[in-house]
Write a protein that holds these residues in place. Structure first.
Motif, PDB file in Angstrom:
ATOM      1  N   VAL A 165     -43.383  25.381 -81.270  1.00 37.99           N
ATOM      2  CA  VAL A 165     -44.382  25.788 -80.284  1.00 37.99           C
ATOM      3  C   VAL A 165     -45.746  25.247 -80.695  1.00 37.99           C
ATOM      4  O   VAL A 165     -46.111  25.267 -81.877  1.00 37.99           O
ATOM      5  N   ARG A 166     -46.488  24.783 -79.727  1.00 40.59           N
ATOM      6  CA  ARG A 166     -47.868  24.338 -79.959  1.00 40.59           C
ATOM      7  C   ARG A 166     -48.795  25.526 -79.694  1.00 40.59           C
ATOM      8  O   ARG A 166     -48.847  26.053 -78.577  1.00 40.59           O
ATOM      9  N   PHE A 167     -49.504  25.966 -80.712  1.00 40.67           N
ATOM     10  CA  PHE A 167     -50.394  27.115 -80.572  1.00 40.67           C
ATOM     11  C   PHE A 167     -51.844  26.714 -80.315  1.00 40.67           C
ATOM     12  O   PHE A 167     -52.586  27.457 -79.686  1.00 40.67           O
ATOM     13  N   GLU A 168     -52.251  25.567 -80.801  1.00 43.62           N
ATOM     14  CA  GLU A 168     -53.648  25.164 -80.604  1.00 43.62           C
ATOM     15  C   GLU A 168     -53.881  24.708 -79.166  1.00 43.62           C
ATOM     16  O   GLU A 168     -52.985  24.182 -78.513  1.00 43.62           O
ATOM     17  N   GLY A 169     -55.060  24.962 -78.661  1.00 45.71           N
ATOM     18  CA  GLY A 169     -55.412  24.552 -77.307  1.00 45.71           C
ATOM     19  C   GLY A 169     -54.962  25.507 -76.227  1.00 45.71           C
ATOM     20  O   GLY A 169     -54.855  25.114 -75.059  1.00 45.71           O
ATOM     21  N   ALA A 170     -54.732  26.777 -76.574  1.00 44.43           N
ATOM     22  CA  ALA A 170     -54.305  27.750 -75.573  1.00 44.43           C
ATOM     23  C   ALA A 170     -55.374  27.922 -74.495  1.00 44.43           C
ATOM     24  O   ALA A 170     -56.551  28.106 -74.793  1.00 44.43           O
ATOM     25  N   GLY A 171     -54.951  27.826 -73.231  1.00 47.40           N
ATOM     26  CA  GLY A 171     -55.875  27.986 -72.119  1.00 47.40           C
ATOM     27  C   GLY A 171     -56.693  26.758 -71.798  1.00 47.40           C
ATOM     28  O   GLY A 171     -57.474  26.763 -70.841  1.00 47.40           O
ATOM     29  N   GLU A 172     -56.529  25.706 -72.580  1.00 51.28           N
ATOM     30  CA  GLU A 172     -57.285  24.471 -72.348  1.00 51.28           C
ATOM     31  C   GLU A 172     -56.454  23.479 -71.549  1.00 51.28           C
ATOM     32  O   GLU A 172     -55.239  23.632 -71.392  1.00 51.28           O
ATOM     33  N   ASP A 173     -57.123  22.450 -71.036  1.00 48.69           N
ATOM     34  CA  ASP A 173     -56.404  21.413 -70.308  1.00 48.69           C
ATOM     35  C   ASP A 173     -55.441  20.693 -71.244  1.00 48.69           C
ATOM     36  O   ASP A 173     -55.721  20.532 -72.444  1.00 48.69           O
ATOM     37  N   PRO A 174     -54.284  20.248 -70.735  1.00 53.99           N
ATOM     38  CA  PRO A 174     -53.324  19.529 -71.578  1.00 53.99           C
ATOM     39  C   PRO A 174     -53.925  18.257 -72.159  1.00 53.99           C
ATOM     40  O   PRO A 174     -54.720  17.566 -71.508  1.00 53.99           O
ATOM     41  N   VAL A 175     -53.542  17.960 -73.383  1.00 59.23           N
ATOM     42  CA  VAL A 175     -53.970  16.738 -74.071  1.00 59.23           C
ATOM     43  C   VAL A 175     -52.739  16.069 -74.665  1.00 59.23           C
ATOM     44  O   VAL A 175     -51.719  16.722 -74.888  1.00 59.23           O
ATOM     45  N   PRO A 176     -52.813  14.753 -74.950  1.00 60.22           N
ATOM     46  CA  PRO A 176     -51.645  14.074 -75.519  1.00 60.22           C
ATOM     47  C   PRO A 176     -51.323  14.597 -76.927  1.00 60.22           C
ATOM     48  O   PRO A 176     -52.229  14.805 -77.746  1.00 60.22           O
ATOM     49  N   ASN A 177     -50.046  14.818 -77.202  1.00 56.63           N
ATOM     50  CA  ASN A 177     -49.633  15.137 -78.559  1.00 56.63           C
ATOM     51  C   ASN A 177     -49.481  13.848 -79.359  1.00 56.63           C
ATOM     52  O   ASN A 177     -49.827  12.769 -78.867  1.00 56.63           O
ATOM     53  N   LEU A 182     -48.233  15.037 -72.772  1.00 56.27           N
ATOM     54  CA  LEU A 182     -49.264  16.035 -72.516  1.00 56.27           C
ATOM     55  C   LEU A 182     -48.765  17.438 -72.839  1.00 56.27           C
ATOM     56  O   LEU A 182     -47.672  17.844 -72.430  1.00 56.27           O
ATOM     57  N   GLN A 183     -49.591  18.189 -73.582  1.00 54.70           N
ATOM     58  CA  GLN A 183     -49.274  19.569 -73.916  1.00 54.70           C
ATOM     59  C   GLN A 183     -50.537  20.418 -73.957  1.00 54.70           C
ATOM     60  O   GLN A 183     -51.634  19.917 -74.201  1.00 54.70           O
ATOM     61  N   SER A 184     -50.349  21.707 -73.711  1.00 56.80           N
ATOM     62  CA  SER A 184     -51.404  22.691 -73.892  1.00 56.80           C
ATOM     63  C   SER A 184     -50.914  23.714 -74.909  1.00 56.80           C
ATOM     64  O   SER A 184     -49.830  23.565 -75.476  1.00 56.80           O
ATOM     65  N   GLY A 185     -51.692  24.761 -75.161  1.00 57.49           N
ATOM     66  CA  GLY A 185     -51.342  25.736 -76.175  1.00 57.49           C
ATOM     67  C   GLY A 185     -50.662  26.963 -75.610  1.00 57.49           C
ATOM     68  O   GLY A 185     -50.783  27.290 -74.426  1.00 57.49           O
TER      69      GLY A 185
END
Length: 525
Positions: A165-177, A182-185
């Motif tokens: 699970v990706r925890f960083e960037g929760a509630g933010e616009d998706p960014v490239p991993n 593209l993923q969000s938190g």
């Protein structure tokens, strides 16, 4: 969808933890490879949310679930580009070292697999749960589980497992991993096992499969393989275009890697041997050695304080039980679970009409009342319902078979031989639920039909030293058919007693590395 060409060097069937690994590494090694997947792609934010129409979650209607009633076992599978990773609870655990002491081919051990576990961990970016960004706190169920286990004297056996699970960037616009997807938190919404619409799950389409396509792998989704057979020095595979004209197409390859999952891979090979008669020399052990990984589902009703199952990833904590009961050693694991409003309408055997087809009318009415209670847990109990998943080392001696007339698929499972394990799991869950202030109830398919639930299916094409003992060798090569491989949960020799996806992927990494190193000029790949 059809493939771009009529022949490839290699074809991979299935995009789960075996198929994604195989396709990725073959593409990176410069092999002309194609992947065939029966489910569809789910771009960010497109997982279905049909609260009142659970039938629309069926993969044949564009959903993700494949639930099959196969006699002694209720099989729950995923379907889509990314396979079971789209729906599983993200848990990545290495089993204890002694799991590999019995039943595994020579060369397998925890130490030998550890480098491949490391590689899978890197690809899936695994880590334990983190505090929610908005509150700075862990989910209530995490804190309640840990506190309850502490009061029971089990604090030392309780831990927070690694999650994909990706925890960083929760509630933010998706960014490239790091693979460009593209993923969000994580928003701690508890919807991991109905498809993550914020892109926080590190599903296989966001890592292994993204790399595979970047390196040139061809992909056909909504395409179901129905037949295969030898063709000169390779094989010919027939598939149905489910997303297009519905017609059948064929494709040839020198090498084929079957990765449809334990039940579906075994079914395809059984049909090719016994129904189509295109692979008559497959091992007589085909279909044997099935294991449900000791899976057991339980619920705690009316917990106090509320368990809040919708808060957090589906699973956040795990506790190991290793003890003796009635002279037998039982090692098992109990984990917390999630229960989203949508999932309450998708629970196995929630439909009274399906139960009517399975059991007599009186029992069906009785179970129907119970299942309606389960389906309305969220409405009646609010956040006071705990979901618990237990796993253990079952006997692993089930059989996947085709029954006449009609070559119907069935799983034979010796429930009585595993009753001691199920009793130990029930006792562990009861102890925990009581400590949480609730009352224990079990899944209706188990409570009324004695039918185990199996989201973790293993075996059917076991690894072994010879064809008299198994279906494939230690590298996943099918005995009797050079160029044909199985690289998924079907080759796992028995229950691992923990969530098996980490081991399935690690074994696939090991086997595909060996396959690539057999290619001229790739000996040190």
């Amino acid at each position: 969808m059809t493939l771009a060409k009529g022949s490839y060097e290699a074809i991979v069937v299935g995009s789960g933890f075996g198929g994604a690994v195989a396709t990725c590494r073959l593409a990176q090694a410069g092999v002309d490879v194609a992947l065939i997947e029966r489910g569809r792609r789910f771009p960010l934010g497109t997982f279905p949310r049909h609260r009142l129409r659970p039938d629309l979650q069926d993969w044949r209607r564009g959903g993700t679930y494949d639930v099959r009633y196969l006699g002694d076992v209720l099989v729950v599978q995923g379907a889509g580009y990314g396979g079971g990773s789209l729906l599983y609870a993200n848990v990545q655990i290495r089993p204890p070292a002694d799991v590999f002491d019995e039943g595994w081919p020579a060369g397998y051990s925890r130490a030998a697999l550890d480098p491949y576990y490391d590689l899978v961990g890197y690809m899936l970016d695994i880590a334990p749960i983190e505090e929610e960004r908005a509150t700075g706190e862990l989910p209530p169920k995490t804190r309640l589980m840990e506190a309850a286990m502490g009061r029971l004297g089990r604090e030392a056996q309780t831990f927070r497992p690694n999650l994909a699970v990706r925890f960083e960037g929760a509630g933010e616009d998706p960014v490239p991993n790091k693979f460009g997807a593209l993923q969000s938190g994580c928003l701690h919404c508890g919807e991991c096992d109905i498809g993550c619409n914020v892109g926080a799950k590190n599903t296989l389409d966001l890592n292994y499969l993204a790399v595979a396509e970047r390196f040139g792998a061809h992909v056909a989704v909504e395409s179901e393989v129905t037949w295969m057979g030898p063709d000169g020095e390779g094989f010919r595979v027939r598939y149905r275009d489910l997303g297009g004209d519905g017609g059948e197409h064929t494709v040839a390859a020198r090498q084929v890697f079957l990765c449809l999952g334990a039940v579906n891979t075994t079914e395809l090979l059984l049909r090719c041997r016994d129904q189509h008669r295109t692979l008559p020399h497959l091992s007589p052990r085909l279909g044997s050695g099935y294991s449900a990984n000791g899976d057991f589902l339980a619920f705690g009703l009316g917990t106090s304080p509320p368990f809040e199952t919708t808060n957090g990833p589906t699973i956040t904590t795990a506790s190991v039980y290793d003890e003796r009961r009635d002279g037998q050693r039982h090692r098992l694991m109990v984990q917390d679970g999630g229960y989203s409003p949508q999932l309450s309408h998708l629970m196995p055997l929630m439909s009274p009409s399906r139960l009517t087809r399975l059991v007599g009318r009186d029992l069906a009415n009785r179970v129907g009342r119970q299942t309606r209670t389960f389906a309305s847990l969220r409405e009646e109990e609010g956040d006071k319902t705990a979901v618990l998943l237990a796993m253990g080392r079952d006997t692993g001696d089930g059989t996947i078979e085709l029954r006449r007339p009609g070559h119907r698929l069935r799983v034979r499972w010796d429930t009585p031989a595993n009753l001691a394990l199920y009793a130990a799991e029930t006792a562990a869950c009861r102890e925990l639920v009581t400590e949480l202030g609730g009352r224990l109830t079990l899944a209706p398919n188990w409570r009324f039909l004695g039918q185990a639930s199996a989201p973790h299916n293993l075996g059917g094409c076991r690894m072994a030293a010879t064809a008299a003992e198994g279906v494939v060798d230690a590298d996943g090569r099918v005995f009797g058919y050079p160029g044909l491989h199985v690289l998924d949960s079907a080759i796992i020799p028995g229950a691992v007693g923990v969530n098996p996806s980490h081991t399935i992927a690690a074994v696939a990494e090991r086997c595909i590395e060996a396959a690539i190193r057999r290619r001229p000029g790739r000996e040190r790949w």
